[in-house]
Design a protein around this motif. Structure first.
Motif, PDB file in Angstrom:
ATOM      1  N   GLU A   3       8.886   5.874 -11.372  1.00  0.00           N
ATOM      2  CA  GLU A   3       9.681   5.894 -10.142  1.00  0.00           C
ATOM      3  C   GLU A   3       8.948   5.236  -8.972  1.00  0.00           C
ATOM      4  OE1 GLU A   3      12.046   8.911  -7.117  1.00  0.00           O
ATOM      5  OE2 GLU A   3      10.782   9.780  -8.662  1.00  0.00           O
ATOM      6  N   PHE A   4       7.644   5.525  -8.827  1.00  0.00           N
ATOM      7  CA  PHE A   4       6.916   4.942  -7.706  1.00  0.00           C
ATOM      8  C   PHE A   4       6.842   3.422  -7.820  1.00  0.00           C
ATOM      9  CE2 PHE A   4       3.220   3.400  -5.412  1.00  0.00           C
ATOM     10  CZ  PHE A   4       3.557   3.822  -4.140  1.00  0.00           C
ATOM     11  N   GLN A   6       8.909   1.439  -9.229  1.00  0.00           N
ATOM     12  CA  GLN A   6      10.238   0.904  -8.918  1.00  0.00           C
ATOM     13  C   GLN A   6      10.491   0.931  -7.404  1.00  0.00           C
ATOM     14  OE1 GLN A   6      12.304  -0.625 -11.035  1.00  0.00           O
ATOM     15  NE2 GLN A   6      13.705  -1.073  -9.358  1.00  0.00           N
ATOM     16  N   LEU A   7      10.171   2.036  -6.767  1.00  0.00           N
ATOM     17  CA  LEU A   7      10.325   2.137  -5.308  1.00  0.00           C
ATOM     18  C   LEU A   7       9.492   1.082  -4.600  1.00  0.00           C
ATOM     19  CD1 LEU A   7      10.122   5.960  -4.564  1.00  0.00           C
ATOM     20  CD2 LEU A   7      12.006   4.438  -3.983  1.00  0.00           C
ATOM     21  N   HIS A   8       8.256   0.946  -5.039  1.00  0.00           N
ATOM     22  CA  HIS A   8       7.320  -0.017  -4.457  1.00  0.00           C
ATOM     23  C   HIS A   8       7.913  -1.425  -4.530  1.00  0.00           C
ATOM     24  CE1 HIS A   8       3.580  -2.408  -4.216  1.00  0.00           C
ATOM     25  NE2 HIS A   8       3.080  -1.380  -3.563  1.00  0.00           N
ATOM     26  N   LYS A   9       8.437  -1.767  -5.674  1.00  0.00           N
ATOM     27  CA  LYS A   9       9.018  -3.098  -5.883  1.00  0.00           C
ATOM     28  C   LYS A   9      10.236  -3.313  -4.984  1.00  0.00           C
ATOM     29  CE  LYS A   9      11.071  -5.923  -9.513  1.00  0.00           C
ATOM     30  NZ  LYS A   9      11.480  -5.976 -10.912  1.00  0.00           N
ATOM     31  N   GLU A  10      11.128  -2.325  -4.928  1.00  0.00           N
ATOM     32  CA  GLU A  10      12.336  -2.454  -4.117  1.00  0.00           C
ATOM     33  C   GLU A  10      12.003  -2.513  -2.627  1.00  0.00           C
ATOM     34  OE1 GLU A  10      15.131   0.625  -5.183  1.00  0.00           O
ATOM     35  OE2 GLU A  10      15.020   0.070  -7.303  1.00  0.00           O
ATOM     36  N   TYR A  11      11.060  -1.680  -2.201  1.00  0.00           N
ATOM     37  CA  TYR A  11      10.685  -1.667  -0.785  1.00  0.00           C
ATOM     38  C   TYR A  11       9.999  -2.976  -0.395  1.00  0.00           C
ATOM     39  CZ  TYR A  11       9.116   0.233   3.696  1.00  0.00           C
ATOM     40  OH  TYR A  11       8.897   0.444   5.034  1.00  0.00           O
ATOM     41  N   TYR A  28       2.114  -2.011   4.938  1.00  0.00           N
ATOM     42  CA  TYR A  28       3.108  -0.957   4.710  1.00  0.00           C
ATOM     43  C   TYR A  28       3.021  -0.423   3.284  1.00  0.00           C
ATOM     44  CZ  TYR A  28       5.763  -1.945   9.041  1.00  0.00           C
ATOM     45  OH  TYR A  28       6.169  -2.093  10.333  1.00  0.00           O
ATOM     46  N   LEU A  29       2.886  -1.325   2.330  1.00  0.00           N
ATOM     47  CA  LEU A  29       2.816  -0.901   0.932  1.00  0.00           C
ATOM     48  C   LEU A  29       1.521  -0.140   0.645  1.00  0.00           C
ATOM     49  CD1 LEU A  29       4.353  -4.042  -0.782  1.00  0.00           C
ATOM     50  CD2 LEU A  29       5.461  -1.824  -0.386  1.00  0.00           C
ATOM     51  N   HIS A  30       0.425  -0.567   1.255  1.00  0.00           N
ATOM     52  CA  HIS A  30      -0.852   0.147   1.102  1.00  0.00           C
ATOM     53  C   HIS A  30      -0.734   1.560   1.667  1.00  0.00           C
ATOM     54  CE1 HIS A  30      -4.810   1.504   2.529  1.00  0.00           C
ATOM     55  NE2 HIS A  30      -5.203   1.041   1.350  1.00  0.00           N
ATOM     56  N   ASP A  31      -0.131   1.684   2.848  1.00  0.00           N
ATOM     57  CA  ASP A  31       0.027   2.991   3.475  1.00  0.00           C
ATOM     58  C   ASP A  31       0.912   3.906   2.627  1.00  0.00           C
ATOM     59  OD1 ASP A  31      -1.578   2.055   5.523  1.00  0.00           O
ATOM     60  OD2 ASP A  31       0.101   1.698   6.897  1.00  0.00           O
ATOM     61  N   LEU A  32       1.964   3.358   2.065  1.00  0.00           N
ATOM     62  CA  LEU A  32       2.842   4.137   1.195  1.00  0.00           C
ATOM     63  C   LEU A  32       2.092   4.594  -0.052  1.00  0.00           C
ATOM     64  CD1 LEU A  32       5.603   5.276   0.419  1.00  0.00           C
ATOM     65  CD2 LEU A  32       6.174   3.011  -0.519  1.00  0.00           C
ATOM     66  N   GLU A  45       2.441  17.151  -7.876  1.00  0.00           N
ATOM     67  CA  GLU A  45       3.696  16.508  -8.288  1.00  0.00           C
ATOM     68  C   GLU A  45       3.579  15.000  -8.122  1.00  0.00           C
ATOM     69  OE1 GLU A  45       7.339  17.875  -6.347  1.00  0.00           O
ATOM     70  OE2 GLU A  45       6.184  19.542  -5.515  1.00  0.00           O
ATOM     71  N   ASP A  46       4.323  14.267  -8.943  1.00  0.00           N
ATOM     72  CA  ASP A  46       4.424  12.835  -8.719  1.00  0.00           C
ATOM     73  C   ASP A  46       5.197  12.611  -7.423  1.00  0.00           C
ATOM     74  OD1 ASP A  46       3.022  12.075 -10.960  1.00  0.00           O
ATOM     75  OD2 ASP A  46       4.816  11.880 -12.207  1.00  0.00           O
ATOM     76  N   PHE A  47       4.855  11.550  -6.721  1.00  0.00           N
ATOM     77  CA  PHE A  47       5.541  11.231  -5.477  1.00  0.00           C
ATOM     78  C   PHE A  47       6.994  10.889  -5.742  1.00  0.00           C
ATOM     79  CE2 PHE A  47       7.163   7.950  -2.616  1.00  0.00           C
ATOM     80  CZ  PHE A  47       7.094   8.631  -1.409  1.00  0.00           C
ATOM     81  N   SER A  48       7.861  11.491  -4.971  1.00  0.00           N
ATOM     82  CA  SER A  48       9.273  11.158  -4.934  1.00  0.00           C
ATOM     83  C   SER A  48       9.713  11.355  -3.495  1.00  0.00           C
ATOM     84  CB  SER A  48      10.075  12.090  -5.852  1.00  0.00           C
ATOM     85  OG  SER A  48      11.453  11.930  -5.613  1.00  0.00           O
ATOM     86  N   PRO A  49      10.453  10.422  -2.922  1.00  0.00           N
ATOM     87  CA  PRO A  49      10.879  10.600  -1.530  1.00  0.00           C
ATOM     88  C   PRO A  49      11.591  11.932  -1.300  1.00  0.00           C
ATOM     89  CG  PRO A  49      11.395   8.377  -2.252  1.00  0.00           C
ATOM     90  CD  PRO A  49      10.924   9.141  -3.469  1.00  0.00           C
ATOM     91  N   ARG A  50      12.375  12.381  -2.272  1.00  0.00           N
ATOM     92  CA  ARG A  50      13.124  13.637  -2.117  1.00  0.00           C
ATOM     93  C   ARG A  50      12.212  14.862  -2.053  1.00  0.00           C
ATOM     94  NH1 ARG A  50      18.574  13.050  -2.648  1.00  0.00           N
ATOM     95  NH2 ARG A  50      19.301  11.238  -3.779  1.00  0.00           N
TER      96      ARG A  50
END
Length: 119
Positions: A3-4, A6-11, A28-32, A45-50
């Motif tokens: 998931e991370f 995929q999020l990284h790629k989309e963002y 921004y990507l480094h900070d995320l 937990e694995d990172f998930s925005p939710r």
């Protein structure tokens, strides 16, 4: 792809499509990614925005300050995360940003006051 990733790629694609410089996109990507690592380490937990709530943002800020991160860097990281969660909200990845519940959580630069010298 997890998931991370995929999020990284989309963002990243979003940042590039809005004309952000390569330097800004990398920052921004480094900070995320730094936040995602902290989140995984601190919650197990694995990172998930939710999964992120306002308390996590406050705890992350405290962690950065305790580890000696300069206030300008803390503020940049918080701004990066605020922008990521704003994007995540527009993408319907979260119902609301954890920042929406917080007042501004930035850090003021501490000024050192010099005492008058005996002359």
């Amino acid at each position: 792809m997890d998931e991370f990733a995929q999020l990284h790629k989309e963002y990243k694609g979003y940042l590039q499509s809005t004309g952000k410089s390569s330097h800004t996109t990398r920052a921004y990507l480094h900070d995320l990614q730094a936040f995602a690592i902290w989140f995984r380490t601190s919650t197990g937990e694995d990172f998930s925005p939710r999964a992120v709530d306002p308390r996590d943002i406050i705890e992350y800020r405290g962690y950065l300050l305790r580890t000696g991160t300069k206030s300008a860097t803390v503020n940049r990281r918080l701004i990066s995360l605020r922008r990521f969660f704003k994007w995540a909200h527009r993408q319907r990845l979260v119902e609301e940003s954890p920042f929406d519940m917080l007042e501004r959580v930035y850090v003021r630069e501490q000024t050192v006051r010099k005492l008058p010298q005996d002359g």
